[in-house]
Design a protein around this motif. Structure first.
Motif: not given
Lengths: 290, 309
Positions: A108-109, A112-113, A182, A186, A191-192, A196, B19, B22
């Protein structure tokens, strides 16, 4: 206008025009299946058929003798076979659960992050797809020794959790989840981690199924960990037990039991794959390396 | 006005930092395990390969001596191990790869019901590791009259004496290659099958309208270009599984080293040095050579697939 004759990939019905494909596929499949069919037949052969000359491929009078023999043998070694089996099942469940969580979080990180160094990390992981564990068996041993994992239950679990291929497949699968979903979550103040857990995980079930299968295969079939890192017999796995049995015997008489052991190793793999097959194929559609 | 912009900027930076934090929290468990069990072992292998190390006294730096020793003085390595490894890798890798593409392509041409069953049959051998299934092949190629191949040859009147397949140098490597190919239709095969099935049908239709004539053109102009990413993934999986099952020579013949080193590959040589001779420096140098071979092979495939763009 010439008759339109584009190949129909994935045809919906049988047609006589498909015969050339079957003509090649079926002999190859026979060759692939031969050793498996052989193992199944061998496992059910009574003693006299195992000793027969010339050897016969198919079993005539199937019996469960070899199965009972295998479990009888276990009783003599002191530790019941159920203990090995219990270890294997417990280890497999923990590894599957943890590796899915760990790889999907990382996936996921990476998908998408937004953060610095993401591209480089992806490249490192893609490079690690080529990682072959046996090549660095000795440094691997040194690391495990340094961590104090030798002869502990955890040595079965912790080193098995980092799976570059699993992360890669999950990341690819998460890539195709629309960002709007996503963003919408938000907006609702999620939260992230909540995104997830509640948005991403339910949508990547096929990829999760695939990672489960890969983790299962890696752990269920693994006899090396027990033989390299474990001294206490009570911490060893079913794969180790069967493997030591398989490699330790060479007489024709025990071949039936060896066949049973191999069959017991193979069948769970096969059943799980058949159940999850469509999910695996769905994941593989996104497996490409660009 | 200006103050507002600066403030906005500072807040923006703060949110970026948050960010990043996280993201790293999400990555942390995987990254830690990845570093411990992949990065450090590879790093250790590289650094130990420049030392003399027997696991008792501390490693002693000795430059390139391990590599020089392997290339010049280790007769077994240059005469058997390296040629065997290359022969094995260059046959099992590409042939297994092409075969899995070809089988996937064939499977895509038949209806789903038949395809699923045949695909499972083709995939099954790769489910258990090659080493575990070696036992089956050991019985099939067994050196006495009870061995199935021997029995068949016997009945056909081709041989009078049973052939010691797994103990004779000229047969061992070919048998290893057959067994490895048999078990090589794994995850790469599935990726390619699914790649072919997901190609947009209209691409084919358009190409036929543009004058494409036959299946061969179809494969080269549509199928392969459209699934190149899966081809690359499949290639890497083929290389990795080839090297991962390289230990079957020992499993088949039942001894390390194999008879006259006929089936010994780098993987076996590593455990020979590491576990029998306690020469970790040389074992590490062998690991590095093996990783380099794998890396080089994947680079070659990558170049080959890119050229067609």
């Amino acid at each position: 206008m010439a008759k339109f004759h584009a190949t129909k990939i994935n045809p919906s019905r049988f047609s006589i025009r498909q015969w050339p494909f079957f003509a090649i596929l079926i002999p190859i499949c026979l060759f692939m299946a031969l050793p498996i069919v052989y193992i199944i037949n061998h496992a059910f052969k009574p003693f006299d058929e195992l000793m027969e000359f010339p050897p016969r491929f198919f079993v005539k009078n199937p019996t469960l003798e070899n199965f009972t023999d295998l479990f009888y043998l276990t009783d003599e070694s002191g530790i019941p076979v159920s203990k090995y089996l219990f270890n294997s099942i417990l280890i497999t469940i923990i590894v599957i659960f943890c590796s899915v969580i760990i790889s999907s979080m990382a996936g996921y990180a990476l998908s998408k992050l937004k953060f610095k160094g993401k591209k480089q990390l992806l490249e490192v992981n893609n490079l690690a797809l080529m990682f072959v564990g046996v090549a660095v068996a000795i440094p691997h041993y040194l690391v495990i020794e340094f961590l104090g994992l030798i002869d502990t239950f955890w040595v079965h679990i912790i080193p098995a959790l980092a799976m570059p291929v699993g992360l890669f497949l999950l990341k690819q699968f998460i890539d195709q989840i629309p960002n709007e979903l996503i963003e919408a979550a938000k907006m609702d103040g999620a939260s992230e981690f909540k995104i997830y857990w509640t948005v991403i995980l339910p949508l990547v079930k096929p990829a999760i199924a695939t990672v489960c299968i890969m983790a299962f295969q890696a752990v269920w079939n693994n006899a090396d960990t027990s033989s390299t890192f474990i001294d206490r017999e009570s911490l060893k796995t079913f794969a180790y037990y069967l493997n030591s049995f398989i490699t330790g015997t060479n007489t024709v008489a025990s071949q039936g039991i060896v066949a049973v052991a191999t069959l017991i190793m193979l069948v769970p793999n096969l059943v799980i794959f058949i159940i999850l097959q469509s999910k695996v194929m769905n994941t593989m559609a996104h497996s490409g390396i660009k | 006005m200006a103050k507002k912009v600066v403030l906005f900027n500072a807040e923006y930076k703060k949110s970026i930092r948050k960010k990043t934090l996280t993201a790293w929290l999400f990555l942390l468990p995987y990254a830690a395990l990845f570093i411990l069990f992949i990065v450090i072992p590879v790093g250790l292998a590289i650094s130990l390969s420049f030392t003399k190390y027997d696991m008792i006294s501390l490693p002693n730096f000795n430059g390139f001596n391990n590599y020089i020793y392997l290339l010049t003085s280790d007769e077994e390595f240059m005469k058997y191990i390296l040629p065997n490894t290359l022969k094995y890798a260059l046959i099992v890798g590409p042939v297994g790869y092409l075969l899995s593409f070809f089988l996937a392509w064939l499977l895509a041409q038949v209806p789903a019901k038949a395809r699923n069953i045949l695909a499972i049959i083709i995939y099954t051998p790769s489910l258990t590791s090659g080493v575990a299934m070696a036992v089956v092949w050991r019985i099939i190629f067994s050196g006495d009259k009870k061995g199935y191949i021997n029995a068949v040859l016997f009945r056909m009147g081709i041989i009078i004496e049973p052939i010691q397949f797994l103990q004779s140098p000229q047969y061992l490597l070919p048998i290893m290659i057959i067994v490895a190919l048999w078990g090589s239709m794994g995850i790469g095969f599935l990726a390619m099958l699914s790649g072919i099935l997901n190609i947009d049908q209209s691409l084919y239709e358009a190409a036929y309208i543009d004058g494409m004539k036959n299946k061969f053109q179809e494969i080269f102009y549509i199928t392969i270009p459209a699934m190149k990413p899966q081809m690359m993934f499949g290639a890497i999986m083929a290389i990795v599984s080839t090297m991962g099952t390289a230990g079957i020579g020992v499993a088949l013949s039942g001894s390390n080293p194999t008879p006259q080193f006929a089936g010994s590959l780098i993987v076996n040589h590593i455990s020979d040095y590491g576990q029998l001779r306690y020469d970790m420096g040389i074992a590490a140098a062998l690991s590095v050579i093996l990783l380099l071979i794998i890396y080089a092979m994947s680079k070659v495939v990558g170049r080959f697939l890119k050229e067609r763009d």
